[in-house]
Design a protein around this motif. Structure first.
Motif, PDB file in Angstrom:
ATOM      1  N   THR A 115       0.836  -1.204   0.000  1.00 20.26           N
ATOM      2  CA  THR A 115       0.000   0.000   0.000  1.00 20.26           C
ATOM      3  C   THR A 115       0.866   1.248   0.000  1.00 20.26           C
ATOM      4  O   THR A 115       0.615   2.209  -0.748  1.00 20.26           O
ATOM      5  CB  THR A 115      -0.931   0.011   1.231  1.00 20.26           C
TER       6      THR A 115
ATOM      7  N   THR B 226       2.606   1.725  -3.405  1.00 17.57           N
ATOM      8  CA  THR B 226       1.621   2.161  -4.402  1.00 17.57           C
ATOM      9  C   THR B 226       1.313   3.647  -4.239  1.00 17.57           C
ATOM     10  O   THR B 226       1.251   4.394  -5.221  1.00 17.57           O
ATOM     11  CB  THR B 226       0.320   1.345  -4.267  1.00 17.57           C
TER      12      THR B 226
ATOM     13  N   ASP C   5       4.450   5.764  -5.257  1.00 16.50           N
ATOM     14  CA  ASP C   5       4.590   5.827  -6.718  1.00 16.50           C
ATOM     15  C   ASP C   5       3.516   6.716  -7.343  1.00 16.50           C
ATOM     16  O   ASP C   5       3.779   7.467  -8.297  1.00 16.50           O
ATOM     17  CB  ASP C   5       4.516   4.430  -7.325  1.00 16.50           C
ATOM     18  N   LEU C   6       2.298   6.642  -6.798  1.00 18.41           N
ATOM     19  CA  LEU C   6       1.199   7.445  -7.335  1.00 18.41           C
ATOM     20  C   LEU C   6       1.451   8.934  -7.098  1.00 18.41           C
ATOM     21  O   LEU C   6       1.276   9.764  -7.991  1.00 18.41           O
ATOM     22  CB  LEU C   6      -0.123   7.020  -6.683  1.00 18.41           C
TER      23      LEU C   6
ATOM     24  N   PRO D  48       8.435  -1.693  -9.863  1.00 15.38           N
ATOM     25  CA  PRO D  48       7.695  -2.848  -9.324  1.00 15.38           C
ATOM     26  C   PRO D  48       8.542  -4.124  -9.264  1.00 15.38           C
ATOM     27  O   PRO D  48       8.406  -4.922  -8.333  1.00 15.38           O
ATOM     28  CB  PRO D  48       6.527  -3.009 -10.303  1.00 15.38           C
TER      29      PRO D  48
END
Length: 446
Positions: free
Chosen positions: A384, A387, A390-391, A407
């Motif tokens: 989480t 993610t 990176d977002l 990844p």
């Protein structure tokens, strides 16, 4: 004994284990520190290595002022320790352009043209020099392409905007532009030409002229190296042709410019050092030779980046090592304690026919169930976190792309964490195996 019986007994012991919460917590912290902190540490370290290896980060530019670069001077510079190469600049090294259009045989791309009309465009064009190479991730390298070709960045944003401070940039689809023609005009309406006339450095502005370049490839753009969203590269030969084109378009002083072109000793030189760590030494040697150099290498870097990298490296090593040691020590202690407290139970199991190996399997599987629970929780949290990181950074400014974790790297480190989650309890149980073997059936009667 069948596995399902071993699993049944292991689960029974698991439910009665009073140390589950602490072990699960420590394993989860270990997984999080390994996967999140270590992923960021490796990502930043890789970016720093990319920077250190970049040709321009290892290149010092020197210019004639109080002396020209005759053969003897060039030889002296080449003989400095750690100097890889010395290249005479006889091409357009770095020049700014505006985009007129991007087109192919079917005409101009109207959607892109609308953007070009709405925003001010700005391209920073560099020509390769000497042994400089730019590998591509799609299309062709420049050494495979004809003159007047170029490669563009993977993250392509050819607009006059501070990409290092602006969030949410919409980068153009670079790969879709391969094979298209990029038509450029010198920025500001003039092609800036710096030269040395043998006595003084001079600058002249040559009226704008069109430059047409075929986009042949896309290179990987790193926030620390390899250019930037608005940096394109052309071959050395193309850079020489652009220099000649500029001179031919000069309205005045053409004779003086041609004289400069025909005297290589009047040109700047580019000194490439074998290793980034040796740049200061070469600088000092050049100053001793009374050679004027441009302050800093051709490729700079945000001074905060190495500090952030070192911080993540220290955190990664400290947290991972400390958590691993604490987890191992506590699990070893709990394993010894479990054998001691279950002496009667183990003795009874031996009395009814259980062998040491079977009992070892049950206890080890119990520990594995605990650590795998911690691993699952740790992976859920770390996945989480990665993610979200990176977002956030993929939609942030260009400089912050340095924090985006690949990844594949994350999955590899997760696999390492999984291996540790399995090996630690197994090693702990092996270390207490001798205590287990000493328990006899008679101990069930105590």
């Amino acid at each position: 004994m069948k596995f399902r019986y071993t699993l049944f007994l292991a689960k029974a012991n698991y439910k009665g284990n009073n140390h589950i919460g602490l072990i699960v917590f420590l394993v989860a912290i270990l997984v999080i520190s390994l996967t999140v902190i270590s992923s960021l540490s490796i990502t930043l370290s890789k970016a720093m290595e990319e920077y250190r290896d970049d040709f321009r980060a290892r290149t010092i530019e020197a210019y004639p002022d109080n002396r020209t670069f005759d053969k003897n001077t060039l030889l002296s510079v080449k003989n400095i320790d750690h100097v890889d190469s010395v290249d005479i600049e006889d091409e357009m090294r770095n020049q700014f352009f505006n985009i007129k259009n991007i087109s192919d045989e079917h005409g101009t791309y109207s959607s892109l043209q609308n953007q070009f009309d709405e925003k001010d465009t700005l391209i920073n064009a560099w020509s390769l020099i000497g042994g400089e190479k730019r590998s591509v991730i799609a299309g062709k390298n420049l050494d495979e392409a004809p003159t007047f070709s170029c490669v563009i960045p993977q993250l392509f944003y050819p607009f006059d905007e501070d990409v290092y401070a602006t969030d949410g940039l919409e980068y153009l689809d670079s790969e879709s532009l391969i094979g298209k023609t990029l038509t450029l005009l010198p920025s500001g309406g003039y092609f800036t030409f710096d030269y040395f006339d043998g006595t003084y450095p001079k600058r002249t502005e040559i009226p704008e002229f069109e430059v047409k370049l075929t986009i042949v490839g896309v290179y990987y753009s790193s926030p620390t190296a390899d250019g930037g969203p608005s940096t394109i590269f052309v071959s050395e030969e193309t850079g020489k042709e652009l220099m000649k084109t500029a001179v031919n378009n000069a309205k005045g002083g053409k004779e003086e410019l041609e004289n400069f072109i025909n005297h290589p000793e009047y040109h700047n030189i580019h000194i490439t050092v074998d290793d980034f760590d040796n740049i200061d030494y070469v600088y000092d040697e050049l100053q001793k030779m009374n050679i004027y150099v441009i302050e800093g290498t051709e490729l700079g870097i945000n001074p905060e980046t190495p500090l952030i990298t070192n911080l993540f490296n220290i955190l990664s090593i400290f947290l991972s090592t400390a958590t691993l040691l604490v987890t191992f020590i506590l699990m070893l202690y709990f394993s010894v304690d479990a054998v001691k407290n279950k002496k009667e139970e183990i003795g009874l199991m031996k009395a009814v026919g259980y062998k040491n190996g079977q009992i070892f399997s049950i206890i080890t599987l119990e520990q594995l169930l605990i650590t795998l629970k911690g691993f699952t929780i740790g992976v859920a949290i770390s996945a989480t976190a990665i993610t979200v990181i990176d977002l956030i950074f993929s939609n942030g400014n260009y400089a912050n792309h340095i924090f985006i974790v690949n990844p594949t790297l994350y999955l590899f480190i997760t696999a390492v964490a999984f291996l540790m989650a399995i090996l630690v309890p197994i090693i702990c149980e092996i270390l207490v195996l001798h205590k287990l073997s000493k328990i006899q059936p008679k101990d069930a009667m105590i």
